[in-house]
Design an enzyme around this catalytic site. Structure first.
Site, PDB file in Angstrom:
ATOM      1  N   GLU A 189      -3.936  -7.316   4.000  1.00 57.93           N
ATOM      2  CA  GLU A 189      -4.122  -7.675   2.581  1.00 57.93           C
ATOM      3  C   GLU A 189      -5.392  -8.529   2.510  1.00 57.93           C
ATOM      4  O   GLU A 189      -6.348  -8.167   1.859  1.00 57.93           O
ATOM      5  CB  GLU A 189      -2.897  -8.444   2.067  1.00 57.93           C
ATOM      6  CG  GLU A 189      -2.998  -8.862   0.597  1.00 57.93           C
ATOM      7  CD  GLU A 189      -1.818  -9.718   0.125  1.00 57.93           C
ATOM      8  OE1 GLU A 189      -1.112 -10.305   0.965  1.00 57.93           O
ATOM      9  OE2 GLU A 189      -1.628  -9.804  -1.117  1.00 57.93           O
ATOM     10  N   HIS A 235       7.597  -2.329  -2.715  1.00 56.35           N
ATOM     11  CA  HIS A 235       6.939  -3.620  -2.436  1.00 56.35           C
ATOM     12  C   HIS A 235       7.054  -4.488  -3.683  1.00 56.35           C
ATOM     13  O   HIS A 235       6.220  -4.420  -4.593  1.00 56.35           O
ATOM     14  CB  HIS A 235       5.471  -3.381  -2.059  1.00 56.35           C
ATOM     15  CG  HIS A 235       4.748  -4.608  -1.597  1.00 56.35           C
ATOM     16  ND1 HIS A 235       3.724  -4.577  -0.676  1.00 56.35           N
ATOM     17  CD2 HIS A 235       4.880  -5.921  -1.918  1.00 56.35           C
ATOM     18  CE1 HIS A 235       3.264  -5.796  -0.451  1.00 56.35           C
ATOM     19  NE2 HIS A 235       3.954  -6.638  -1.217  1.00 56.35           N
ATOM     20  N   HIS A 244       8.435  -8.519  -4.580  1.00 59.64           N
ATOM     21  CA  HIS A 244       9.049  -9.802  -4.224  1.00 59.64           C
ATOM     22  C   HIS A 244       9.885 -10.217  -5.425  1.00 59.64           C
ATOM     23  O   HIS A 244       9.319 -10.445  -6.504  1.00 59.64           O
ATOM     24  CB  HIS A 244       7.981 -10.853  -3.934  1.00 59.64           C
ATOM     25  CG  HIS A 244       7.059 -10.456  -2.818  1.00 59.64           C
ATOM     26  ND1 HIS A 244       7.255 -10.872  -1.518  1.00 59.64           N
ATOM     27  CD2 HIS A 244       5.958  -9.662  -2.805  1.00 59.64           C
ATOM     28  CE1 HIS A 244       6.300 -10.364  -0.752  1.00 59.64           C
ATOM     29  NE2 HIS A 244       5.501  -9.618  -1.503  1.00 59.64           N
ATOM     30  N   ASP A 264       4.301  -5.697  -6.407  1.00 65.51           N
ATOM     31  CA  ASP A 264       4.169  -6.944  -5.633  1.00 65.51           C
ATOM     32  C   ASP A 264       4.873  -8.108  -6.346  1.00 65.51           C
ATOM     33  O   ASP A 264       6.035  -8.401  -6.031  1.00 65.51           O
ATOM     34  CB  ASP A 264       2.679  -7.252  -5.369  1.00 65.51           C
ATOM     35  CG  ASP A 264       2.452  -8.083  -4.111  1.00 65.51           C
ATOM     36  OD1 ASP A 264       3.433  -8.402  -3.422  1.00 65.51           O
ATOM     37  OD2 ASP A 264       1.278  -8.403  -3.820  1.00 65.51           O
ATOM     38  N   ASP A 265       4.172  -8.772  -7.270  1.00 59.77           N
ATOM     39  CA  ASP A 265       4.725  -9.922  -8.005  1.00 59.77           C
ATOM     40  C   ASP A 265       4.418  -9.719  -9.488  1.00 59.77           C
ATOM     41  O   ASP A 265       3.494 -10.335 -10.026  1.00 59.77           O
ATOM     42  CB  ASP A 265       4.079 -11.218  -7.497  1.00 59.77           C
ATOM     43  CG  ASP A 265       4.341 -11.432  -6.012  1.00 59.77           C
ATOM     44  OD1 ASP A 265       5.457 -11.833  -5.657  1.00 59.77           O
ATOM     45  OD2 ASP A 265       3.422 -11.148  -5.203  1.00 59.77           O
ATOM     46  N   HIS A 290       3.484  -7.563   5.893  1.00 60.46           N
ATOM     47  CA  HIS A 290       2.256  -7.633   5.107  1.00 60.46           C
ATOM     48  C   HIS A 290       1.108  -7.766   6.113  1.00 60.46           C
ATOM     49  O   HIS A 290       1.073  -8.734   6.893  1.00 60.46           O
ATOM     50  CB  HIS A 290       2.235  -8.877   4.228  1.00 60.46           C
ATOM     51  CG  HIS A 290       3.054  -8.790   2.974  1.00 60.46           C
ATOM     52  ND1 HIS A 290       4.385  -8.498   2.962  1.00 60.46           N
ATOM     53  CD2 HIS A 290       2.697  -8.981   1.672  1.00 60.46           C
ATOM     54  CE1 HIS A 290       4.814  -8.510   1.702  1.00 60.46           C
ATOM     55  NE2 HIS A 290       3.819  -8.797   0.907  1.00 60.46           N
TER      56      HIS A 290
HETATM   57  N1  ADE Z   1       4.493 -13.364  -1.224  1.00 63.94           N
HETATM   58  C1  ADE Z   1       4.608 -12.861  -2.463  1.00 63.94           C
HETATM   59  N2  ADE Z   1       3.607 -12.020  -2.715  1.00 63.94           N
HETATM   60  C2  ADE Z   1       2.841 -11.961  -1.606  1.00 63.94           C
HETATM   61  C3  ADE Z   1       1.670 -11.264  -1.233  1.00 63.94           C
HETATM   62  N3  ADE Z   1       1.050 -10.422  -2.061  1.00 63.94           N
HETATM   63  N4  ADE Z   1       1.159 -11.485  -0.009  1.00 63.94           N
HETATM   64  C4  ADE Z   1       1.757 -12.328   0.829  1.00 63.94           C
HETATM   65  N5  ADE Z   1       2.854 -13.005   0.542  1.00 63.94           N
HETATM   66  C5  ADE Z   1       3.395 -12.827  -0.665  1.00 63.94           C
HETATM   67 ZN    ZN Z   2       3.718  -8.678  -1.211  1.00 61.91          ZN
END
Ligand code: ADE
Ligand code: ZN
Length: 338
Positions: free
Chosen positions: A200, A17, A19, A278-279, A197
């Protein structure tokens, strides 16, 4: 580095996971802005970092989409991906399945092929340099409509053999999985894997829609499934992989603190949970940082950390023989460092 940090860094793992646009560090954002002569609303790297205080998902998404505007050329996408793979390799990642958001780029006039070719070049370079394998997952932006998602799926056709699956991301609440039922059916008919997703910020019902209507192969986040014991039992029974992102959950205020994160509860409930970043450029750390944070915050044992790494291979879209090979390496590592 503590002994546990060293153990985590050496632990063979997959990241499921991530991005890729969320791996764009402020330094690289400035570099790309300069070389592409793009204006960004920040004067310094410090100012960018100071802006990364979020109270929910939308706060983050607004700044994340703005940051992506510096990505213009194949070289930008390749360099961004390579910077991620360099850091992932240092964290013991041997396989990564990375998301990209084509609509973020095509909607600003960047051709799909510029994005795809740049990322695929970075992936090939990472395998040559680090032996790190990877797969690409095309995410649809759920705040946009079904027609836009279909258009993106069509644009992807020339690259479809190099895309492992489709995903669904962006603003969750108000954009339930059901909105994309037909798009995911079409992607499934093309032989693509399906991930979403869900849970969340959205309710357990969204997770059920992802299972029943979008026929997912893997669940991204899934945290709010814990509110529904029947759903937890179903996810455990079907060995559904959850791609959990601890530092993201803290940064987006989906959990109070890392010390109260439910990762160990998920394992105790029999869920196939994994740890992911994630990011990472926005949430304060790469996958190694996530393992260290959760190990410290929840006092995880080496056995639990090995289980999380094992789950990452079991939940990957690698062929069975590759999964078996990675698990054998993991078992040997665990035995040598018990
Ligand atoms: N795009 C990038 N990170 C995300 C996340 N945690 N949830 C939804 N969309 C995303
Ligand atoms: Zn994500």
């Amino acid at each position: 580095m503590t002994d546990l940090d060293t153990f985590i860094a050496g632990l063979p793992k997959a990241e499921l996971h991530l991005h890729i646009e969320g791996s764009l560090e402020p330094e690289q954002m400035f570099e790309f802005a300069r070389r592409n002569a793009i204006e960004i609303p920040f004067k310094s790297v410090e100012e960018v970092r100071a802006a990364y205080e979020f109270s929910n998902l939308q706060d983050f998404l607004d700044i994340y989409y703005a940051g992506a505007s510096v990505l213009q050329t194949e070289q930008d996408f390749r360099d961004m991906a390579m910077a991620y793979f360099d850091r992932a390799a240092a964290d013991g990642v041997v396989h990564a399945e990375i998301f990209f958001d084509p609509q973020t780029h095509t909607d600003r006039g960047i051709p799909f092929g510029v994005v795809a070719n740049g990322l695929l070049q970075g992936m090939a370079d990472a395998e040559a340099k680090h032996g790190l394998t990877s797969k690409l997952i095309l995410c649809f932006l759920r705040h946009l409509d079904e027609e836009a998602a279909f258009k993106t799926l069509n644009q992807a056709q020339p690259w479809i053999d190099q895309i492992a699956g489709v995903g669904l991301d962006s603003s969750e609440v108000g954009h339930p999985p059901s909105k994309f039922e037909r798009v995911f059916a079409a992607a499934g008919a093309m032989g693509l894997k399906r991930v979403v997703h869900a849970g969340e910020e959205g309710p357990p019902e969204y997770v059920k829609e992802a299972l029943d209507l979008l026929h997912i192969d893997r669940l991204d986040h899934g945290n709010r499934s814990l509110e529904d014991p029947d759903l937890v039992a179903r996810l455990a029974r079907s060995a559904m992989t959850l791609t959990v992102c601890p530092l993201s959950n803290v940064k987006l205020c989906n959990v109070e603190s890392i010390d109260t994160h439910p990762i160990d509860r998920m394992l105790e409930l029999g869920l196939r949970a994994t740890v992911n970043s994630d990011d990472p450029a926005y949430f304060g750390g790469y996958v190694g940082d996530n393992y260290r944070a959760i190990a410290g915050g929840r006092g995880l044992s080496r056995t639990q950390l090995v289980t999380l790494a094992r789950n990452s291979f079991l939940g990957s879209f690698l062929p069975d023989e590759d999964v078996a090979r990675h698990l054998a390496t993991l078992d040997a590592y665990a035995e040598a460092h018990a």
